[in-house]
Design an enzyme around this catalytic site. Structure first.
Site, PDB file in Angstrom:
ATOM      1  N   ARG A 173       0.819  -1.216   0.000  1.00 51.18           N
ATOM      2  CA  ARG A 173       0.000   0.000   0.000  1.00 51.18           C
ATOM      3  C   ARG A 173       0.851   1.263   0.000  1.00 51.18           C
ATOM      4  O   ARG A 173       0.332   2.366  -0.068  1.00 51.18           O
ATOM      5  CB  ARG A 173      -0.930   0.008   1.215  1.00 51.18           C
ATOM      6  CG  ARG A 173      -1.999  -1.061   1.200  1.00 51.18           C
ATOM      7  CD  ARG A 173      -3.098  -0.733   2.196  1.00 51.18           C
ATOM      8  NE  ARG A 173      -2.627  -0.718   3.561  1.00 51.18           N
ATOM      9  CZ  ARG A 173      -2.666  -1.752   4.385  1.00 51.18           C
ATOM     10  NH1 ARG A 173      -3.153  -2.905   3.964  1.00 51.18           N
ATOM     11  NH2 ARG A 173      -2.230  -1.661   5.621  1.00 51.18           N
ATOM     12  N   ARG A 177       7.661   6.629  -5.788  1.00 56.62           N
ATOM     13  CA  ARG A 177       7.446   7.456  -6.987  1.00 56.62           C
ATOM     14  C   ARG A 177       8.775   7.948  -7.527  1.00 56.62           C
ATOM     15  O   ARG A 177       9.655   8.350  -6.758  1.00 56.62           O
ATOM     16  CB  ARG A 177       6.553   8.652  -6.650  1.00 56.62           C
ATOM     17  CG  ARG A 177       5.156   8.242  -6.191  1.00 56.62           C
ATOM     18  CD  ARG A 177       4.343   9.457  -5.795  1.00 56.62           C
ATOM     19  NE  ARG A 177       3.036   9.057  -5.293  1.00 56.62           N
ATOM     20  CZ  ARG A 177       2.335   9.733  -4.405  1.00 56.62           C
ATOM     21  NH1 ARG A 177       2.815  10.865  -3.925  1.00 56.62           N
ATOM     22  NH2 ARG A 177       1.160   9.307  -4.002  1.00 56.62           N
ATOM     23  N   ARG A 249      -4.685  -3.140  17.365  1.00 59.66           N
ATOM     24  CA  ARG A 249      -3.818  -2.105  17.906  1.00 59.66           C
ATOM     25  C   ARG A 249      -4.694  -0.912  18.284  1.00 59.66           C
ATOM     26  O   ARG A 249      -5.711  -0.644  17.629  1.00 59.66           O
ATOM     27  CB  ARG A 249      -2.772  -1.667  16.892  1.00 59.66           C
ATOM     28  CG  ARG A 249      -1.831  -2.755  16.459  1.00 59.66           C
ATOM     29  CD  ARG A 249      -0.910  -3.217  17.556  1.00 59.66           C
ATOM     30  NE  ARG A 249       0.171  -2.260  17.824  1.00 59.66           N
ATOM     31  CZ  ARG A 249       1.092  -2.425  18.760  1.00 59.66           C
ATOM     32  NH1 ARG A 249       1.046  -3.491  19.557  1.00 59.66           N
ATOM     33  NH2 ARG A 249       2.058  -1.534  18.942  1.00 59.66           N
ATOM     34  N   ARG A 279       4.313   9.323  15.368  1.00 60.77           N
ATOM     35  CA  ARG A 279       4.185  10.543  14.577  1.00 60.77           C
ATOM     36  C   ARG A 279       3.609  11.658  15.449  1.00 60.77           C
ATOM     37  O   ARG A 279       3.058  11.407  16.522  1.00 60.77           O
ATOM     38  CB  ARG A 279       3.295  10.326  13.351  1.00 60.77           C
ATOM     39  CG  ARG A 279       1.851   9.955  13.659  1.00 60.77           C
ATOM     40  CD  ARG A 279       1.063   9.756  12.370  1.00 60.77           C
ATOM     41  NE  ARG A 279      -0.345   9.448  12.635  1.00 60.77           N
ATOM     42  CZ  ARG A 279      -1.278   9.315  11.699  1.00 60.77           C
ATOM     43  NH1 ARG A 279      -0.949   9.465  10.414  1.00 60.77           N
ATOM     44  NH2 ARG A 279      -2.529   9.038  12.010  1.00 60.77           N
ATOM     45  N   GLU A 300       1.501  10.575  18.938  1.00 62.85           N
ATOM     46  CA  GLU A 300       0.743   9.331  18.762  1.00 62.85           C
ATOM     47  C   GLU A 300       1.583   8.111  19.130  1.00 62.85           C
ATOM     48  O   GLU A 300       2.688   7.917  18.619  1.00 62.85           O
ATOM     49  CB  GLU A 300       0.285   9.249  17.306  1.00 62.85           C
ATOM     50  CG  GLU A 300      -0.786   8.248  17.013  1.00 62.85           C
ATOM     51  CD  GLU A 300      -1.362   8.445  15.615  1.00 62.85           C
ATOM     52  OE1 GLU A 300      -1.238   7.508  14.811  1.00 62.85           O
ATOM     53  OE2 GLU A 300      -1.913   9.535  15.321  1.00 62.85           O
ATOM     54  N   TYR A 348      -9.223  -3.385   7.842  1.00 63.92           N
ATOM     55  CA  TYR A 348      -8.827  -1.991   7.816  1.00 63.92           C
ATOM     56  C   TYR A 348      -9.494  -1.334   6.617  1.00 63.92           C
ATOM     57  O   TYR A 348      -9.267  -1.725   5.463  1.00 63.92           O
ATOM     58  CB  TYR A 348      -7.307  -1.840   7.713  1.00 63.92           C
ATOM     59  CG  TYR A 348      -6.884  -0.396   7.743  1.00 63.92           C
ATOM     60  CD1 TYR A 348      -6.642   0.242   8.955  1.00 63.92           C
ATOM     61  CD2 TYR A 348      -6.793   0.349   6.569  1.00 63.92           C
ATOM     62  CE1 TYR A 348      -6.296   1.581   8.994  1.00 63.92           C
ATOM     63  CE2 TYR A 348      -6.452   1.687   6.599  1.00 63.92           C
ATOM     64  CZ  TYR A 348      -6.195   2.296   7.813  1.00 63.92           C
ATOM     65  OH  TYR A 348      -5.874   3.624   7.851  1.00 63.92           O
ATOM     66  N   ASP A 350     -10.570   2.436   4.711  1.00 62.18           N
ATOM     67  CA  ASP A 350     -10.583   3.890   4.627  1.00 62.18           C
ATOM     68  C   ASP A 350     -12.032   4.387   4.638  1.00 62.18           C
ATOM     69  O   ASP A 350     -12.968   3.628   4.382  1.00 62.18           O
ATOM     70  CB  ASP A 350      -9.882   4.358   3.354  1.00 62.18           C
ATOM     71  CG  ASP A 350      -8.363   4.212   3.448  1.00 62.18           C
ATOM     72  OD1 ASP A 350      -7.819   4.330   4.569  1.00 62.18           O
ATOM     73  OD2 ASP A 350      -7.724   3.974   2.400  1.00 62.18           O
TER      74      ASP A 350
END
Length: 384
Positions: A173, A177, A249, A279, A300, A348, A350
Protein backbone atom coordinates in the site's frame (compact mmCIF):
# COMPACT_ATOMS: atom_id res chain seq x y z
CA UNK A 1 -44.76 -5.53 7.89
CA UNK A 2 -42.24 -4.61 10.59
CA UNK A 3 -40.26 -1.62 9.30
CA UNK A 4 -38.23 -1.06 12.45
CA UNK A 5 -34.47 -1.19 11.86
CA UNK A 6 -31.77 -1.17 14.55
CA UNK A 7 -28.31 0.11 13.75
CA UNK A 8 -25.51 -0.33 16.25
CA UNK A 9 -22.85 2.33 15.92
CA UNK A 10 -23.17 5.96 14.76
CA UNK A 11 -20.00 6.09 12.70
CA UNK A 12 -20.05 6.38 8.93
CA UNK A 13 -21.29 2.82 8.40
CA UNK A 14 -24.29 3.23 10.67
CA UNK A 15 -25.09 6.79 9.65
CA UNK A 16 -25.05 6.07 5.91
CA UNK A 17 -27.28 3.01 6.25
CA UNK A 18 -29.64 4.87 8.60
CA UNK A 19 -29.97 7.75 6.16
CA UNK A 20 -30.62 5.55 3.15
CA UNK A 21 -33.19 3.32 4.86
CA UNK A 22 -35.02 6.23 6.47
CA UNK A 23 -35.34 7.79 3.00
CA UNK A 24 -36.92 4.52 1.85
CA UNK A 25 -39.57 4.78 4.57
CA UNK A 26 -38.11 2.67 7.37
CA UNK A 27 -38.10 3.67 11.04
CA UNK A 28 -34.50 3.52 12.19
CA UNK A 29 -33.09 3.47 15.70
CA UNK A 30 -29.35 4.08 16.06
CA UNK A 31 -27.63 2.90 19.23
CA UNK A 32 -24.29 4.51 20.07
CA UNK A 33 -22.38 3.62 23.24
CA UNK A 34 -20.34 6.84 23.14
CA UNK A 35 -21.58 10.33 23.96
CA UNK A 36 -21.20 11.52 20.36
CA UNK A 37 -21.74 10.40 16.77
CA UNK A 38 -19.14 9.94 13.99
CA UNK A 39 -17.16 7.16 15.68
CA UNK A 40 -13.39 7.49 15.39
CA UNK A 41 -13.92 10.28 12.81
CA UNK A 42 -15.38 12.52 15.54
CA UNK A 43 -14.08 16.08 15.34
CA UNK A 44 -14.70 19.12 17.52
CA UNK A 45 -13.39 22.61 18.20
CA UNK A 46 -10.67 22.80 20.82
CA UNK A 47 -11.89 25.07 23.62
CA UNK A 48 -8.55 26.84 24.13
CA UNK A 49 -7.44 27.42 20.54
CA UNK A 50 -10.64 26.94 18.47
CA UNK A 51 -8.67 24.56 16.22
CA UNK A 52 -10.80 21.81 14.66
CA UNK A 53 -9.38 18.68 16.30
CA UNK A 54 -9.70 15.09 15.05
CA UNK A 55 -10.29 13.63 18.51
CA UNK A 56 -9.25 10.06 17.65
CA UNK A 57 -6.45 10.99 15.27
CA UNK A 58 -6.50 12.56 11.80
CA UNK A 59 -8.81 11.43 9.00
CA UNK A 60 -8.18 12.73 5.48
CA UNK A 61 -10.85 12.07 2.90
CA UNK A 62 -9.62 10.68 -0.41
CA UNK A 63 -11.42 8.63 -3.06
CA UNK A 64 -11.84 7.82 -6.73
CA UNK A 65 -15.42 6.71 -6.14
CA UNK A 66 -17.79 9.17 -7.81
CA UNK A 67 -20.87 7.96 -5.98
CA UNK A 68 -19.19 8.26 -2.58
CA UNK A 69 -17.82 11.73 -3.34
CA UNK A 70 -21.19 13.05 -4.52
CA UNK A 71 -22.96 11.43 -1.56
CA UNK A 72 -20.78 12.87 1.18
CA UNK A 73 -20.71 16.31 -0.40
CA UNK A 74 -24.46 16.38 0.04
CA UNK A 75 -23.95 16.82 3.79
CA UNK A 76 -21.25 19.46 4.00
CA UNK A 77 -18.66 21.51 2.18
CA UNK A 78 -15.31 19.87 1.50
CA UNK A 79 -12.29 22.10 1.02
CA UNK A 80 -9.15 21.06 -0.86
CA UNK A 81 -6.48 19.45 1.28
CA UNK A 82 -3.31 17.68 0.20
CA UNK A 83 -1.58 15.47 2.75
CA UNK A 84 2.16 16.08 2.47
CA UNK A 85 3.79 13.81 5.02
CA UNK A 86 7.33 14.36 6.29
CA UNK A 87 9.52 11.76 7.97
CA UNK A 88 12.37 12.18 10.44
CA UNK A 89 15.05 9.50 10.56
CA UNK A 90 18.66 9.76 11.72
CA UNK A 91 18.19 13.48 12.48
CA UNK A 92 17.18 14.30 8.92
CA UNK A 93 13.83 15.30 7.40
CA UNK A 94 12.52 13.60 4.26
CA UNK A 95 9.34 13.46 2.20
CA UNK A 96 6.96 10.49 2.21
CA UNK A 97 5.97 8.49 0.32
CA UNK A 98 9.44 7.81 -1.03
CA UNK A 99 9.79 9.86 -4.21
CA UNK A 100 12.54 11.30 -6.36
CA UNK A 101 13.32 14.01 -3.79
CA UNK A 102 13.55 11.44 -0.98
CA UNK A 103 15.91 9.24 -3.00
CA UNK A 104 18.14 12.13 -4.07
CA UNK A 105 18.26 13.61 -0.56
CA UNK A 106 18.91 10.30 1.15
CA UNK A 107 21.74 9.19 -1.16
CA UNK A 108 23.11 12.67 -1.97
CA UNK A 109 22.33 12.31 -5.66
CA UNK A 110 20.71 14.33 -8.46
CA UNK A 111 19.06 11.44 -10.31
CA UNK A 112 16.58 11.89 -13.10
CA UNK A 113 13.54 9.56 -12.90
CA UNK A 114 14.98 6.76 -15.05
CA UNK A 115 18.31 6.93 -13.24
CA UNK A 116 16.63 6.73 -9.83
CA UNK A 117 14.54 3.78 -10.94
CA UNK A 118 17.62 1.94 -12.18
CA UNK A 119 19.55 2.80 -9.02
CA UNK A 120 16.77 1.60 -6.71
CA UNK A 121 16.45 -1.62 -8.70
CA UNK A 122 20.17 -2.23 -8.15
CA UNK A 123 19.65 -1.98 -4.37
CA UNK A 124 16.85 -4.53 -4.23
CA UNK A 125 17.53 -8.07 -3.07
CA UNK A 126 16.92 -10.14 -6.20
CA UNK A 127 17.27 -13.39 -4.29
CA UNK A 128 13.77 -12.73 -2.87
CA UNK A 129 11.63 -13.82 -5.82
CA UNK A 130 8.26 -14.11 -4.07
CA UNK A 131 8.05 -11.74 -1.09
CA UNK A 132 5.96 -13.23 1.71
CA UNK A 133 6.63 -10.85 4.60
CA UNK A 134 6.74 -7.08 4.96
CA UNK A 135 10.52 -7.30 5.29
CA UNK A 136 10.83 -9.41 2.12
CA UNK A 137 8.77 -6.89 0.20
CA UNK A 138 10.86 -3.93 1.35
CA UNK A 139 14.22 -5.58 0.76
CA UNK A 140 13.13 -6.78 -2.68
CA UNK A 141 11.94 -3.40 -3.94
CA UNK A 142 13.76 -0.61 -2.04
CA UNK A 143 16.82 -2.31 -0.55
CA UNK A 144 18.15 -2.47 2.99
CA UNK A 145 19.14 1.20 3.53
CA UNK A 146 15.74 2.70 2.75
CA UNK A 147 13.98 -0.18 4.49
CA UNK A 148 15.87 0.35 7.74
CA UNK A 149 15.61 4.15 7.59
CA UNK A 150 11.87 4.47 6.89
CA UNK A 151 10.06 1.19 7.49
CA UNK A 152 11.70 -1.23 9.91
CA UNK A 153 11.58 0.66 13.21
CA UNK A 154 8.40 2.54 12.38
CA UNK A 155 6.68 -0.78 11.72
CA UNK A 156 7.81 -2.20 15.06
CA UNK A 157 6.46 0.88 16.84
CA UNK A 158 3.18 0.82 14.93
CA UNK A 159 2.41 -2.90 14.96
CA UNK A 160 4.36 -4.18 17.96
CA UNK A 161 6.04 -6.91 15.94
CA UNK A 162 8.93 -7.36 13.55
CA UNK A 163 8.38 -6.70 9.82
CA UNK A 164 9.44 -10.31 9.25
CA UNK A 165 6.22 -11.34 11.06
CA UNK A 166 3.87 -9.17 8.99
CA UNK A 167 2.45 -9.97 5.53
CA UNK A 168 3.92 -8.37 2.44
CA UNK A 169 0.49 -6.90 1.57
CA UNK A 170 0.94 -4.14 4.18
CA UNK A 171 3.88 -2.62 2.31
CA UNK A 172 2.18 -2.94 -1.06
CA UNK A 173 0.00 0.00 0.00
CA UNK A 174 3.08 2.29 0.21
CA UNK A 175 4.09 3.58 -3.23
CA UNK A 176 7.52 4.61 -4.47
CA UNK A 177 7.45 7.46 -6.99
CA UNK A 178 10.09 8.44 -9.47
CA UNK A 179 9.00 12.06 -9.68
CA UNK A 180 8.70 14.94 -7.20
CA UNK A 181 5.04 14.38 -6.39
CA UNK A 182 4.74 14.56 -2.59
CA UNK A 183 0.97 14.15 -2.37
CA UNK A 184 0.59 11.20 0.02
CA UNK A 185 -2.51 10.03 -1.85
CA UNK A 186 -3.15 9.66 -5.56
CA UNK A 187 -6.97 9.78 -5.62
CA UNK A 188 -9.03 12.07 -7.83
CA UNK A 189 -10.92 13.60 -4.90
CA UNK A 190 -9.12 14.72 -1.75
CA UNK A 191 -10.29 17.10 0.92
CA UNK A 192 -11.36 18.01 4.42
CA UNK A 193 -14.85 18.95 5.62
CA UNK A 194 -14.94 22.68 6.34
CA UNK A 195 -16.75 22.15 9.64
CA UNK A 196 -15.48 18.71 10.60
CA UNK A 197 -16.77 15.17 10.18
CA UNK A 198 -19.15 15.18 13.14
CA UNK A 199 -21.39 17.82 11.54
CA UNK A 200 -21.62 15.69 8.39
CA UNK A 201 -22.66 12.59 10.33
CA UNK A 202 -25.14 14.62 12.38
CA UNK A 203 -26.78 15.78 9.15
CA UNK A 204 -27.00 12.20 7.89
CA UNK A 205 -28.82 11.24 11.07
CA UNK A 206 -31.10 14.30 11.21
CA UNK A 207 -33.74 13.07 8.77
CA UNK A 208 -37.27 11.97 9.55
CA UNK A 209 -37.57 8.39 10.71
CA UNK A 210 -34.22 8.29 12.56
CA UNK A 211 -33.87 8.19 16.34
CA UNK A 212 -30.39 8.28 17.85
CA UNK A 213 -29.68 6.87 21.32
CA UNK A 214 -26.32 8.12 22.64
CA UNK A 215 -24.59 6.54 25.65
CA UNK A 216 -26.67 3.44 24.94
CA UNK A 217 -25.42 -0.09 24.42
CA UNK A 218 -27.44 -2.60 22.41
CA UNK A 219 -28.04 -6.07 23.79
CA UNK A 220 -28.07 -8.74 21.04
CA UNK A 221 -31.06 -10.24 22.84
CA UNK A 222 -33.05 -7.21 21.61
CA UNK A 223 -32.64 -8.13 17.93
CA UNK A 224 -36.03 -9.85 17.81
CA UNK A 225 -37.74 -6.47 18.28
CA UNK A 226 -36.56 -5.34 14.85
CA UNK A 227 -37.03 -6.39 11.25
CA UNK A 228 -33.26 -6.21 10.80
CA UNK A 229 -30.11 -5.22 12.68
CA UNK A 230 -26.99 -3.66 11.16
CA UNK A 231 -24.06 -4.09 13.51
CA UNK A 232 -20.86 -2.02 13.13
CA UNK A 233 -19.27 -2.91 16.47
CA UNK A 234 -16.57 -5.55 17.00
CA UNK A 235 -17.83 -8.84 15.61
CA UNK A 236 -16.32 -10.84 18.47
CA UNK A 237 -18.15 -8.65 21.01
CA UNK A 238 -21.54 -9.46 19.40
CA UNK A 239 -20.88 -13.12 20.17
CA UNK A 240 -19.63 -12.52 23.70
CA UNK A 241 -16.01 -13.23 22.68
CA UNK A 242 -16.84 -16.92 22.71
CA UNK A 243 -13.91 -17.64 20.39
CA UNK A 244 -11.64 -15.21 22.21
CA UNK A 245 -10.83 -11.53 21.61
CA UNK A 246 -9.72 -10.63 18.10
CA UNK A 247 -6.49 -8.59 18.36
CA UNK A 248 -6.32 -4.89 17.54
CA UNK A 249 -3.82 -2.11 17.91
CA UNK A 250 -4.99 0.99 19.74
CA UNK A 251 -3.59 4.51 20.01
CA UNK A 252 -2.70 6.76 22.93
CA UNK A 253 -2.31 10.50 22.44
CA UNK A 254 -0.29 13.09 24.32
CA UNK A 255 -1.78 16.49 23.58
CA UNK A 256 0.31 19.65 23.39
CA UNK A 257 -1.20 23.15 23.22
CA UNK A 258 0.94 26.21 22.72
CA UNK A 259 1.17 29.43 20.73
CA UNK A 260 2.50 29.63 17.20
CA UNK A 261 3.36 26.83 14.81
CA UNK A 262 4.92 23.73 16.36
CA UNK A 263 6.19 21.73 13.36
CA UNK A 264 5.07 23.54 10.21
CA UNK A 265 3.23 20.53 8.76
CA UNK A 266 0.15 18.43 9.46
CA UNK A 267 1.93 15.05 9.79
CA UNK A 268 5.52 14.16 10.62
CA UNK A 269 6.47 10.50 11.08
CA UNK A 270 9.28 9.47 13.42
CA UNK A 271 10.84 6.47 11.75
CA UNK A 272 13.68 5.62 14.14
CA UNK A 273 14.00 4.96 17.87
CA UNK A 274 14.89 8.55 18.82
CA UNK A 275 11.26 8.91 20.01
CA UNK A 276 8.72 6.38 21.25
CA UNK A 277 5.84 8.00 19.37
CA UNK A 278 5.18 7.09 15.76
CA UNK A 279 4.19 10.54 14.58
CA UNK A 280 3.11 14.06 15.55
CA UNK A 281 -0.01 15.53 13.97
CA UNK A 282 -0.61 19.30 14.16
CA UNK A 283 -4.30 19.75 13.68
CA UNK A 284 -4.56 23.35 12.55
CA UNK A 285 -2.66 22.36 9.41
CA UNK A 286 -5.56 20.06 8.48
CA UNK A 287 -7.63 23.26 8.02
CA UNK A 288 -5.22 25.53 6.10
CA UNK A 289 -8.05 27.90 5.20
CA UNK A 290 -8.31 28.89 8.88
CA UNK A 291 -5.97 31.11 10.91
CA UNK A 292 -5.13 30.32 14.56
CA UNK A 293 -2.62 31.87 16.91
CA UNK A 294 -2.54 28.74 19.04
CA UNK A 295 -1.91 25.16 18.01
CA UNK A 296 -2.86 21.63 19.08
CA UNK A 297 -0.51 18.69 18.50
CA UNK A 298 -1.10 14.98 19.05
CA UNK A 299 1.89 12.77 19.87
CA UNK A 300 0.74 9.33 18.76
CA UNK A 301 1.68 6.06 20.46
CA UNK A 302 0.56 2.64 19.24
CA UNK A 303 0.10 -0.40 21.49
CA UNK A 304 -1.85 -3.61 21.86
CA UNK A 305 -5.56 -3.01 22.40
CA UNK A 306 -6.83 -4.13 25.81
CA UNK A 307 -10.41 -4.96 26.75
CA UNK A 308 -11.55 -1.41 27.60
CA UNK A 309 -9.53 0.39 24.90
CA UNK A 310 -10.76 1.89 21.64
CA UNK A 311 -9.84 -0.52 18.80
CA UNK A 312 -8.20 1.10 15.75
CA UNK A 313 -6.33 -1.36 13.56
CA UNK A 314 -7.19 -5.05 13.07
CA UNK A 315 -3.93 -6.99 13.01
CA UNK A 316 -5.13 -9.85 10.77
CA UNK A 317 -2.17 -12.17 11.09
CA UNK A 318 -2.51 -15.75 9.82
CA UNK A 319 -3.38 -17.01 13.30
CA UNK A 320 -6.07 -14.31 13.61
CA UNK A 321 -7.61 -15.38 10.31
CA UNK A 322 -8.43 -18.78 11.75
CA UNK A 323 -10.09 -17.14 14.73
CA UNK A 324 -11.95 -14.75 12.45
CA UNK A 325 -13.20 -17.64 10.31
CA UNK A 326 -14.83 -19.15 13.40
CA UNK A 327 -16.71 -15.91 14.02
CA UNK A 328 -17.72 -15.64 10.36
CA UNK A 329 -19.16 -19.15 10.45
CA UNK A 330 -21.16 -18.32 13.57
CA UNK A 331 -22.34 -15.06 11.98
CA UNK A 332 -23.72 -16.89 8.95
CA UNK A 333 -26.17 -18.63 11.27
CA UNK A 334 -27.53 -15.35 12.66
CA UNK A 335 -30.94 -14.30 11.37
CA UNK A 336 -31.75 -10.71 10.41
CA UNK A 337 -28.30 -9.37 11.36
CA UNK A 338 -25.75 -7.87 8.97
CA UNK A 339 -22.20 -7.03 10.05
CA UNK A 340 -20.68 -3.89 8.52
CA UNK A 341 -17.73 -1.54 8.84
CA UNK A 342 -14.17 -1.89 10.06
CA UNK A 343 -15.08 -3.57 13.34
CA UNK A 344 -18.01 -5.62 12.08
CA UNK A 345 -15.92 -7.19 9.31
CA UNK A 346 -12.52 -6.99 11.03
CA UNK A 347 -10.82 -5.19 8.13
CA UNK A 348 -8.83 -1.99 7.82
CA UNK A 349 -11.08 0.33 5.79
CA UNK A 350 -10.58 3.89 4.63
CA UNK A 351 -13.56 6.24 5.00
CA UNK A 352 -14.53 6.14 1.35
CA UNK A 353 -14.59 2.32 1.34
CA UNK A 354 -16.64 2.34 4.53
CA UNK A 355 -19.19 4.67 2.94
CA UNK A 356 -19.26 2.71 -0.32
CA UNK A 357 -19.89 -0.57 1.49
CA UNK A 358 -22.59 1.05 3.65
CA UNK A 359 -24.36 2.34 0.55
CA UNK A 360 -24.16 -1.14 -0.96
CA UNK A 361 -25.49 -2.67 2.27
CA UNK A 362 -28.51 -0.35 2.16
CA UNK A 363 -29.03 -1.13 -1.54
CA UNK A 364 -28.85 -4.86 -0.83
CA UNK A 365 -31.32 -4.64 2.04
CA UNK A 366 -33.87 -2.78 -0.07
CA UNK A 367 -33.37 -5.31 -2.88
CA UNK A 368 -33.87 -8.22 -0.48
CA UNK A 369 -36.93 -6.60 1.08
CA UNK A 370 -38.46 -6.09 -2.35
CA UNK A 371 -37.80 -9.68 -3.43
CA UNK A 372 -38.60 -11.11 0.04
CA UNK A 373 -35.23 -12.87 0.20
CA UNK A 374 -33.00 -13.05 3.30
CA UNK A 375 -30.44 -10.31 3.83
CA UNK A 376 -26.92 -11.82 4.07
CA UNK A 377 -24.78 -11.53 7.18
CA UNK A 378 -22.06 -9.84 5.12
CA UNK A 379 -22.41 -7.73 1.99
CA UNK A 380 -18.64 -7.96 1.40
CA UNK A 381 -16.64 -11.11 2.18
CA UNK A 382 -14.36 -10.16 5.11
CA UNK A 383 -11.79 -12.69 3.90
CA UNK A 384 -11.84 -11.40 0.33
Amino acid sequence: MNKQIAIIGAGFSGAVIAHQLAKAGYQVEVFESRSHVAGNCHSQRDEETNVMVHVYGPHIFHTDNERVWQFINGFGEFKPFTNRVKAITNNRVFTLPINLLTINQFFGKTFRPAEAQQFLASLGDKTIENPVTFEDQALRFVGRELYEAFFKTYTVKQWGMQPSELPASILKRLPVRFNYDDNYFSHKYQGMPANGYTEIVEKMLAGDGITVHLNTAFDPAMKGDYAHVFYSGPIDKWFGHQEGHLPYRTLDFEVLREQGDYQGNAVINYCDNSQRYTRITEHKHFSPWEQHEGTVCYFEYSRQCEQDDTPYYPIRMARDKLQLEKYLNIAQNETNVTFVGRLGTYRYLDMDVTIDEALKAADKFLECASSKTPMPAFVVNPLG
